[in-house]
Design a protein around this motif. Structure first.
Motif, PDB file in Angstrom:
ATOM      1  N   GLY A 113     -16.395  -7.091  76.151  1.00 38.06           N
ATOM      2  CA  GLY A 113     -17.227  -6.806  74.983  1.00 38.06           C
ATOM      3  C   GLY A 113     -17.805  -8.086  74.401  1.00 38.06           C
ATOM      4  O   GLY A 113     -17.757  -9.164  75.003  1.00 38.06           O
ATOM      5  N   LYS A 114     -18.341  -7.992  73.206  1.00 35.71           N
ATOM      6  CA  LYS A 114     -19.042  -9.121  72.596  1.00 35.71           C
ATOM      7  C   LYS A 114     -18.237  -9.837  71.519  1.00 35.71           C
ATOM      8  O   LYS A 114     -18.586 -10.956  71.133  1.00 35.71           O
ATOM      9  CB  LYS A 114     -20.368  -8.640  71.988  1.00 35.71           C
ATOM     10  N   GLN A 115     -17.212  -9.206  71.003  1.00 40.69           N
ATOM     11  CA  GLN A 115     -16.370  -9.871  70.009  1.00 40.69           C
ATOM     12  C   GLN A 115     -15.051  -9.123  69.885  1.00 40.69           C
ATOM     13  O   GLN A 115     -14.705  -8.586  68.843  1.00 40.69           O
ATOM     14  CB  GLN A 115     -17.060  -9.999  68.638  1.00 40.69           C
ATOM     15  N   ASN A 116     -14.321  -9.085  70.966  1.00 39.10           N
ATOM     16  CA  ASN A 116     -13.078  -8.327  71.010  1.00 39.10           C
ATOM     17  C   ASN A 116     -11.896  -9.288  70.805  1.00 39.10           C
ATOM     18  O   ASN A 116     -11.744 -10.266  71.535  1.00 39.10           O
ATOM     19  CB  ASN A 116     -12.955  -7.623  72.363  1.00 39.10           C
ATOM     20  N   SER A 117     -11.047  -9.000  69.815  1.00 40.67           N
ATOM     21  CA  SER A 117      -9.891  -9.846  69.533  1.00 40.67           C
ATOM     22  C   SER A 117      -8.806  -9.006  68.874  1.00 40.67           C
ATOM     23  O   SER A 117      -9.066  -7.910  68.360  1.00 40.67           O
ATOM     24  CB  SER A 117     -10.276 -11.006  68.603  1.00 40.67           C
ATOM     25  N   VAL A 118      -7.586  -9.536  68.884  1.00 45.87           N
ATOM     26  CA  VAL A 118      -6.464  -8.844  68.240  1.00 45.87           C
ATOM     27  C   VAL A 118      -5.668  -9.868  67.428  1.00 45.87           C
ATOM     28  O   VAL A 118      -5.688 -11.069  67.713  1.00 45.87           O
ATOM     29  CB  VAL A 118      -5.529  -8.183  69.279  1.00 45.87           C
ATOM     30  N   VAL A 119      -4.983  -9.373  66.392  1.00 46.47           N
ATOM     31  CA  VAL A 119      -4.098 -10.191  65.550  1.00 46.47           C
ATOM     32  C   VAL A 119      -2.843  -9.374  65.308  1.00 46.47           C
ATOM     33  O   VAL A 119      -2.908  -8.167  65.034  1.00 46.47           O
ATOM     34  CB  VAL A 119      -4.768 -10.555  64.205  1.00 46.47           C
ATOM     35  N   GLY A 120      -1.689 -10.016  65.405  1.00 48.92           N
ATOM     36  CA  GLY A 120      -0.445  -9.284  65.145  1.00 48.92           C
ATOM     37  C   GLY A 120       0.719 -10.231  64.975  1.00 48.92           C
ATOM     38  O   GLY A 120       0.612 -11.441  65.218  1.00 48.92           O
ATOM     39  N   ALA A 121       1.839  -9.658  64.528  1.00 51.22           N
ATOM     40  CA  ALA A 121       3.064 -10.446  64.331  1.00 51.22           C
ATOM     41  C   ALA A 121       3.921 -10.397  65.594  1.00 51.22           C
ATOM     42  O   ALA A 121       3.936  -9.391  66.324  1.00 51.22           O
ATOM     43  CB  ALA A 121       3.837  -9.890  63.138  1.00 51.22           C
ATOM     44  N   GLY A 122       4.647 -11.492  65.831  1.00 49.99           N
ATOM     45  CA  GLY A 122       5.564 -11.532  66.978  1.00 49.99           C
ATOM     46  C   GLY A 122       4.816 -11.608  68.288  1.00 49.99           C
ATOM     47  O   GLY A 122       3.725 -12.203  68.399  1.00 49.99           O
ATOM     48  N   ASP A 123       5.384 -10.972  69.286  1.00 53.60           N
ATOM     49  CA  ASP A 123       4.809 -10.966  70.626  1.00 53.60           C
ATOM     50  C   ASP A 123       3.690  -9.937  70.693  1.00 53.60           C
ATOM     51  O   ASP A 123       3.929  -8.735  70.508  1.00 53.60           O
ATOM     52  CB  ASP A 123       5.890 -10.635  71.654  1.00 53.60           C
ATOM     53  N   ILE A 124       2.468 -10.369  70.930  1.00 52.05           N
ATOM     54  CA  ILE A 124       1.324  -9.445  70.927  1.00 52.05           C
ATOM     55  C   ILE A 124       0.818  -9.177  72.354  1.00 52.05           C
ATOM     56  O   ILE A 124      -0.287  -8.649  72.523  1.00 52.05           O
ATOM     57  CB  ILE A 124       0.173 -10.003  70.069  1.00 52.05           C
ATOM     58  N   THR A 125       1.632  -9.495  73.367  1.00 53.82           N
ATOM     59  CA  THR A 125       1.189  -9.314  74.759  1.00 53.82           C
ATOM     60  C   THR A 125       0.781  -7.875  75.023  1.00 53.82           C
ATOM     61  O   THR A 125      -0.270  -7.594  75.624  1.00 53.82           O
ATOM     62  CB  THR A 125       2.304  -9.715  75.737  1.00 53.82           C
ATOM     63  N   GLU A 126       1.619  -6.924  74.592  1.00 50.75           N
ATOM     64  CA  GLU A 126       1.309  -5.504  74.820  1.00 50.75           C
ATOM     65  C   GLU A 126       0.047  -5.094  74.095  1.00 50.75           C
ATOM     66  O   GLU A 126      -0.762  -4.304  74.619  1.00 50.75           O
ATOM     67  CB  GLU A 126       2.491  -4.647  74.375  1.00 50.75           C
TER      68      GLU A 126
END
Length: 232
Positions: A113-126
């Motif tokens: 995509g053009k601006q795909n990202s994630v933010v989370g606490a701890g291990d965010i691999t999944e």
């Protein structure tokens, strides 16, 4: 003394000076007239001189004194110069790589995509694996997304930007007056988008804020205001 009396005295004096021969009447008359002319000329010259002096005196007292030249206007102080902004260079990260950003949180940028990202606490691999199926095309060109994450004593301001010219820096200005300079993350190459984040005090979680993207010269590229979160 009259003219006739003065002439008689001159004739008498000439007669005493020249006992022999006729008295030089013509010469005496000529000198008498010349003396009278000299006296009249002298008197007239004195009158003219006196009149000239009077005119000069009157002119000296009647000529208005020129007003003093106005003082030159004070040079206006230069307008205050805005402090030079020191932007943090964008940090380049690998695709899908979880990047710790502080306070136990991590983020990752995905090339899908053009601006795909994630933010989370701890291990965010999944979470990153799940996000692979998302295109992330929900941001218009020359604009940004925004969000907040509150935990303990801090609040995270984060989002993504999309622009033909990537911003040199991004600020988060709270309605209360506080200002935070965000950290920028980007993928290798020139993807045309990236993410930003900054931390603030948890007390600002319900405060409105404005996200502003700046060009290299300090000009505003684009900005977005976020209203304050409603309180329960």
């Amino acid at each position: 003394m009259t003219h006739d009396k003065r002439l008689g005295e001159l004739l008498h004096d000439e007669a005493d000076a020249f006992p022999v021969g006729p008295a030089p009447v013509d010469d005496v008359l000529h000198r008498g007239r010349r003396g009278a002319r000299r006296r009249r000329t002298a008197a007239a010259a004195g009158a003219i001189t006196a009149a000239t002096a009077l005119l000069a005196f009157g002119a000296a007292h009647l000529t208005p004194t020129a007003p003093p030249a106005p003082a030159p206007p004070a040079t206006a102080p230069p307008p205050p110069t805005a402090p030079e902004k020191s932007w943090r260079p964008p940090r380049t990260v690998d695709p899908y790589e979880p990047v710790p950003i502080g306070h136990g949180l991590s983020t990752a940028l995905l090339p899908d995509g053009k601006q795909n990202s994630v933010v989370g606490a701890g291990d965010i691999t999944e979470v990153v694996e799940q996000a692979r199926n998302h295109t992330g095309d929900n941001i218009r060109p020359d604009s940004l997304s925004f969000g907040t994450h509150v935990a303990d004593d801090h609040v995270l301001f984060h989002g993504a930007f999309r622009a033909d010219t990537p911003p040199a820096g991004i600020d988060i200005a709270l309605d209360s007056g506080a200002r935070h300079t965000a950290t920028l993350l980007s993928l290798p190459g020139d993807p045309g988008w990236g993410t930003y984040y900054a931390f603030g005090d948890a007390s600002a979680a319900d405060t409105g804020f404005t996200v502003t993207a700046y060009a290299e010269d300090g000009g505003v590229l684009f900005e977005q205001h976020v209203n304050a979160s409603p309180r329960d």
